[in-house]
Write an enzyme that holds these catalytic residues in place. Structure first.
Site, short mmCIF file in Angstrom:
data_model
loop_
_atom_site.label_atom_id
_atom_site.label_comp_id
_atom_site.label_asym_id
_atom_site.label_seq_id
_atom_site.Cartn_x
_atom_site.Cartn_y
_atom_site.Cartn_z
N HIS A 1 55.53 19.07 69.19
CA HIS A 1 56.10 18.26 69.59
C HIS A 1 57.82 18.43 70.08
O HIS A 1 58.99 19.00 68.99
CB HIS A 1 56.10 16.98 68.23
CG HIS A 1 56.55 15.80 69.26
ND1 HIS A 1 55.82 14.59 69.81
CD2 HIS A 1 57.95 15.45 68.86
CE1 HIS A 1 56.83 14.00 69.58
NE2 HIS A 1 58.26 14.37 69.27
N CYS B 1 63.85 10.01 68.54
CA CYS B 1 63.79 9.50 67.10
C CYS B 1 64.95 8.17 66.37
O CYS B 1 65.80 8.43 66.81
CB CYS B 1 63.81 10.66 65.86
SG CYS B 1 63.10 9.47 64.79
#
Length: 298
Positions: free
Chosen positions: A202, A235
């Site tokens: 990722h 994030c």
């Protein structure tokens, strides 16, 4: 090479605009039309902390169920798994559980140390498998922590070694700090503690290394790569964490490198542009929607 579409979860969770369920379902439908078959669609997180994912149950009840399409949901603890299992016929096919490699980031992200999070993972994984769900362990900040800096390879290796049986290992460059040499080193370390578990990666493109890291992952034996249509996301608990590598750009890179992805890059680029318009992003980080596909030599 499998591309796991994470835009409906990791993409949307860091965008300021909270989209209605119908638009999220449209995003998923466009991903399927572009050839994506493994899609992370929701996160069972606290709505007050991640309001973009507050409708996780409704999304899973509403997404189209098609043969060969698998849906993934992020689970952070036992309560999240309870929510997933309560959906019964609308359950996800897989859960993705995140353990953060650094204690400082883990406490800020999940309110507990890495060791505590790993202990919770083992309990959740056992229950999820008993319920017939595929389980992925994602080690977040595996390439670097925004608060404490470098993360030793040995730290990531020890987390995986202590995790118990694993269906899949995903190593996440949550803040886009990694470089290809780290990918190679981490892959070798994984094989010392989990020699047969499939590897997935990722990558974020914060420092323009995401696509180089993707190619390093391919050559290091990873079998799946995460990406988001449009290259949106990041994030919400990591400062300056910009978007994921873009599905359309990654698919172009892999397709033209003789690695079959099953992704129609033109359709993927259209989906990326569309979700950008829904989010008020002009343009999206992805490049292919602006440059267009380039045909292979006949």
């Amino acid at each position: 090479m499998e591309i796991v579409e994470v835009g409906p979860r990791d993409g949307l969770q860091n965008e300021k605009r909270v989209l209605p369920t119908s638009v999220k379902v449209g995003y998923v439908s466009r991903a399927i039309a572009a050839g994506l078959r493994r899609i992370e669609v929701a996160a069972f997180a606290r709505p007050d902390r991640v309001p973009q994912m507050a409708d996780a149950e409704e999304v899973l009840r509403s997404v189209p169920r098609r043969p060969g399409v698998r849906y993934v949901a992020l689970v952070l603890n036992g309560r999240g798994l309870d929510r997933a299992l309560a959906l019964e016929a609308a359950r996800p096919d897989e859960i993705n559980y995140v353990v953060v490699a650094s204690d400082e980031f883990s406490r800020r992200n999940q309110g507990m140390s890495t060791a505590s999070s790993l202990g919770a993972f083992r309990a959740v994984a056992e229950r999820a498998r008993d319920a017939g769900l595929f389980v992925t362990l994602t080690v977040a900040a595996a390439f670097g922590c925004p608060f404490t800096g470098s993360v030793p390879v040995s730290r990531v290796r020890d987390i995986v070694a202590d995790a118990g049986p694993l269906d899949e290992i995903c190593l996440a460059d949550t803040i886009g700090a990694g470089v290809p040499g780290q990918v190679t080193e981490l892959a070798a370390a994984m094989r010392t503690v989990a020699p047969v578990a499939p590897l997935r990666a990722h990558f974020h493109n914060t420092r323009n290394t995401g696509y180089a890291n993707a190619i390093a992952a391919v050559t290091s034996g990873f079998v799946a790569l995460d990406a988001s249509l449009g290259g949106i996301g990041g994030c919400p608990f990591a400062p300056a964490a910009t978007g994921n590598i873009a599905t359309e750009d990654l698919a172009y890179l892999l397709n033209r490198s003789a690695l079959k992805t099953g992704v129609d890059v033109t359709a993927a680029a259209a989906a990326g542009t569309w979700i950008g318009s829904e989010l008020g992003l002009a343009p999206v980080p992805a490049q292919l929607g602006r440059a267009g596909d380039f045909p292979l030599a006949s």
